[in-house]
Design a protein around this motif. Structure first.
Motif, PDB file in Angstrom:
ATOM      1  N   PHE A 165      32.868  24.232  49.156  1.00 23.05           N
ATOM      2  CA  PHE A 165      31.544  23.861  48.651  1.00 23.05           C
ATOM      3  C   PHE A 165      30.416  24.682  49.248  1.00 23.05           C
ATOM      4  CE2 PHE A 165      32.005  21.613  52.612  1.00 23.05           C
ATOM      5  CZ  PHE A 165      30.732  21.602  53.151  1.00 23.05           C
ATOM      6  N   PHE A 166      30.605  25.215  50.462  1.00 27.66           N
ATOM      7  CA  PHE A 166      29.493  25.884  51.142  1.00 27.66           C
ATOM      8  C   PHE A 166      29.224  27.291  50.604  1.00 27.66           C
ATOM      9  CE2 PHE A 166      33.318  26.456  53.831  1.00 27.66           C
ATOM     10  CZ  PHE A 166      33.429  27.834  53.805  1.00 27.66           C
ATOM     11  N   LEU A 167      30.067  27.774  49.729  1.00 27.28           N
ATOM     12  CA  LEU A 167      29.866  29.105  49.168  1.00 27.28           C
ATOM     13  C   LEU A 167      28.842  29.051  48.030  1.00 27.28           C
ATOM     14  CD1 LEU A 167      33.511  30.473  48.929  1.00 27.28           C
ATOM     15  CD2 LEU A 167      31.794  30.998  50.673  1.00 27.28           C
ATOM     16  N   PRO A 168      28.152  30.162  47.768  1.00 30.17           N
ATOM     17  CA  PRO A 168      27.272  30.206  46.602  1.00 30.17           C
ATOM     18  C   PRO A 168      28.048  29.885  45.324  1.00 30.17           C
ATOM     19  CG  PRO A 168      26.943  32.143  47.996  1.00 30.17           C
ATOM     20  CD  PRO A 168      28.145  31.419  48.536  1.00 30.17           C
ATOM     21  N   ARG A 169      27.382  29.234  44.388  1.00 29.66           N
ATOM     22  CA  ARG A 169      28.064  28.809  43.159  1.00 29.66           C
ATOM     23  C   ARG A 169      28.732  29.982  42.448  1.00 29.66           C
ATOM     24  NH1 ARG A 169      24.825  25.065  39.059  1.00 29.66           N
ATOM     25  NH2 ARG A 169      25.062  23.714  40.893  1.00 29.66           N
ATOM     26  N   ALA A 170      28.057  31.128  42.399  1.00 34.45           N
ATOM     27  CA  ALA A 170      28.640  32.289  41.711  1.00 34.45           C
ATOM     28  C   ALA A 170      29.942  32.723  42.373  1.00 34.45           C
ATOM     29  CB  ALA A 170      27.641  33.447  41.694  1.00 34.45           C
ATOM     30  N   TRP A 171      29.975  32.703  43.699  1.00 29.71           N
ATOM     31  CA  TRP A 171      31.205  33.053  44.413  1.00 29.71           C
ATOM     32  C   TRP A 171      32.309  32.057  44.089  1.00 29.71           C
ATOM     33  CZ3 TRP A 171      30.481  34.848  50.185  1.00 29.71           C
ATOM     34  CH2 TRP A 171      29.774  36.064  50.200  1.00 29.71           C
ATOM     35  N   ARG A 172      31.958  30.764  44.089  1.00 27.54           N
ATOM     36  CA  ARG A 172      32.965  29.740  43.820  1.00 27.54           C
ATOM     37  C   ARG A 172      33.572  29.942  42.437  1.00 27.54           C
ATOM     38  NH1 ARG A 172      29.073  26.026  45.750  1.00 27.54           N
ATOM     39  NH2 ARG A 172      29.027  24.956  43.732  1.00 27.54           N
ATOM     40  N   GLY A 173      32.726  30.217  41.456  1.00 31.98           N
ATOM     41  CA  GLY A 173      33.232  30.438  40.113  1.00 31.98           C
ATOM     42  C   GLY A 173      34.146  31.647  40.030  1.00 31.98           C
ATOM     43  N   ASP A 174      33.752  32.723  40.689  1.00 31.51           N
ATOM     44  CA  ASP A 174      34.566  33.936  40.660  1.00 31.51           C
ATOM     45  C   ASP A 174      35.884  33.738  41.398  1.00 31.51           C
ATOM     46  OD1 ASP A 174      32.687  35.273  39.161  1.00 31.51           O
ATOM     47  OD2 ASP A 174      31.732  36.248  40.884  1.00 31.51           O
ATOM     48  N   LEU A 175      35.845  33.066  42.537  1.00 29.54           N
ATOM     49  CA  LEU A 175      37.070  32.815  43.291  1.00 29.54           C
ATOM     50  C   LEU A 175      38.035  31.936  42.498  1.00 29.54           C
ATOM     51  CD1 LEU A 175      35.558  32.291  46.849  1.00 29.54           C
ATOM     52  CD2 LEU A 175      37.182  34.089  46.216  1.00 29.54           C
ATOM     53  N   MET A 176      37.508  30.935  41.819  1.00 22.30           N
ATOM     54  CA  MET A 176      38.381  30.067  41.029  1.00 22.30           C
ATOM     55  C   MET A 176      38.939  30.799  39.817  1.00 22.30           C
ATOM     56  SD  MET A 176      38.881  27.314  42.606  1.00 22.30           S
ATOM     57  CE  MET A 176      39.728  26.367  41.323  1.00 22.30           C
ATOM     58  N   ALA A 177      38.179  31.751  39.265  1.00 22.93           N
ATOM     59  CA  ALA A 177      38.695  32.543  38.152  1.00 22.93           C
ATOM     60  C   ALA A 177      39.890  33.379  38.603  1.00 22.93           C
ATOM     61  CB  ALA A 177      37.590  33.435  37.586  1.00 22.93           C
ATOM     62  N   VAL A 178      39.762  33.993  39.773  1.00 22.10           N
ATOM     63  CA  VAL A 178      40.867  34.784  40.312  1.00 22.10           C
ATOM     64  C   VAL A 178      42.035  33.875  40.695  1.00 22.10           C
ATOM     65  CG1 VAL A 178      41.578  36.217  42.272  1.00 22.10           C
ATOM     66  CG2 VAL A 178      39.446  36.715  41.058  1.00 22.10           C
ATOM     67  N   TYR A 179      41.731  32.738  41.327  1.00 23.83           N
ATOM     68  CA  TYR A 179      42.788  31.804  41.702  1.00 23.83           C
ATOM     69  C   TYR A 179      43.544  31.320  40.468  1.00 23.83           C
ATOM     70  CZ  TYR A 179      45.250  27.640  43.171  1.00 23.83           C
ATOM     71  OH  TYR A 179      46.238  26.714  43.395  1.00 23.83           O
ATOM     72  N   GLY A 180      42.810  31.035  39.386  1.00 25.05           N
ATOM     73  CA  GLY A 180      43.451  30.557  38.174  1.00 25.05           C
ATOM     74  C   GLY A 180      44.497  31.534  37.669  1.00 25.05           C
TER      75      GLY A 180
END
Length: 303
Positions: A27-42
């Motif tokens: 949660f502590f990451l910027p929203r844009a980072w979280r979205g990008d990380l989850m895209a790669v994780y997916g």
């Protein structure tokens, strides 16, 4: 309201993030980072689920990739179709990706100027899983980790704009360690799939047979082997604090979470007396927080 089938397919895959040894997009990451990380994780999770035969029933993933639902069990065909769809992510013309997780990946790849090579490595690792069931030497296993794990760390560096040769080297060590730790946790599960990720040369050294790995609990020789491999992973994780110390801000916390996750999983393995055969020893949240704190303190000393 119910979610459309495409969304439900992606949600089922992304929901597995909570089961990883490390925080994927905290949660502590910027929203844009979280979205990008989850895209790669997916994408990474989808590849592994195809390779392991862990896709959701019903054949939705196969349909998204242009195959018949009954082809879901043809892992090599699924991986080939996934590679074709991945190339649509990076193509500048032509149709958009078909699978919802790859459609979600496309804007991330463009925004962060990602290249296809790390993603292709993950696919190739899972192709190798269909053909290679045993590893003779540690060097062979490390070469597998170069495909199966190291691309993830390189993608994190690319997503955050922090790639450098030294960081890549240290990240590769950490990712290989995390892969080894996961293999140690999953010895029994992997054996059920007719896979062994413990080098044969090490099994011979500790006089461990495949029958020993199939036992309900580990004997002294298996425990000694697991302890040896755990120390190998621990040594690789020593590259973590210098890596964490080389970055700033919230990325420091994210990388510390990766390293601390590996350390806390090793602590759980040790607490189980290195008996991983009854089931995967899992780290607790307090242990994870303690290990992250230790990594951050060591990182300050590395600066």
């Amino acid at each position: 309201m119910t979610s459309p089938p495409a969304a439900r397919t992606g949600d089922a895959t992304l929901g597995k993030a909570a089961d990883e040894n490390f925080p994927v997009a905290p949660f502590f990451l910027p929203r844009a980072w979280r979205g990008d990380l989850m895209a790669v994780y997916g994408f990474a999770r989808l590849v592994d689920d195809i390779g392991d035969g862990d896709l959701a029933p019903g054949g939705a993933d196969a349909r998204h990739l242009g195959l018949e639902p009954e082809q879901s069990d043809d892992r090599l065909a699924m991986l080939d179709a996934l590679e074709t769809d991945l190339r649509r992510v990076f193509a500048t013309t032509g149709e958009e990706p078909r699978h919802p997780l790859l459609r979600n990946l496309r804007p991330t790849a463009r925004r962060r100027a990602l290249t296809p090579e790390p993603f292709l490595g993950l696919i190739e690792a899972n192709r190798q899983d269909q053909k290679v069931r045993r590893y003779g030497t540690y060097a062979e296993l490390a070469a597998y980790c170069e495909l199966s794990a190291n691309p993830v760390g390189r993608l994190v560096l690319a997503l955050t704009g922090t790639t450098s040769p030294e960081r890549v080297r240290r990240s590769d060590a950490v990712c290989t360690a995390l892969q080894i730790v996961e293999h140690l946790q999953d010895v029994a599960e992997d054996l059920e799939r007719d896979r062994i990720y413990l080098p044969a040369e090490d099994m011979e050294r500790f006089r461990v047979t495949e029958a020993d790995l199939a036992a309900p609990s580990a004997g002294a020789s298996v425990r000694a082997l697991i302890a040896y491999e755990a120390q190998r992973a621990s040594d690789l994780l020593d590259e973590g604090p210098p890596l964490v110390g080389s970055v700033d801000g919230r990325l420091k916390l994210l990388l510390a979470g990766f390293v601390g996750g590996g350390r806390s999983a090793l602590t759980a393995i040790s607490a189980a007396g290195f008996d991983v055969l009854p089931g995967p020893p899992k780290a607790t949240k307090p242990s994870l927080l303690r290990e992250v704190g230790t990594v951050l303190r060591r990182a300050r000393g590395e600066r």
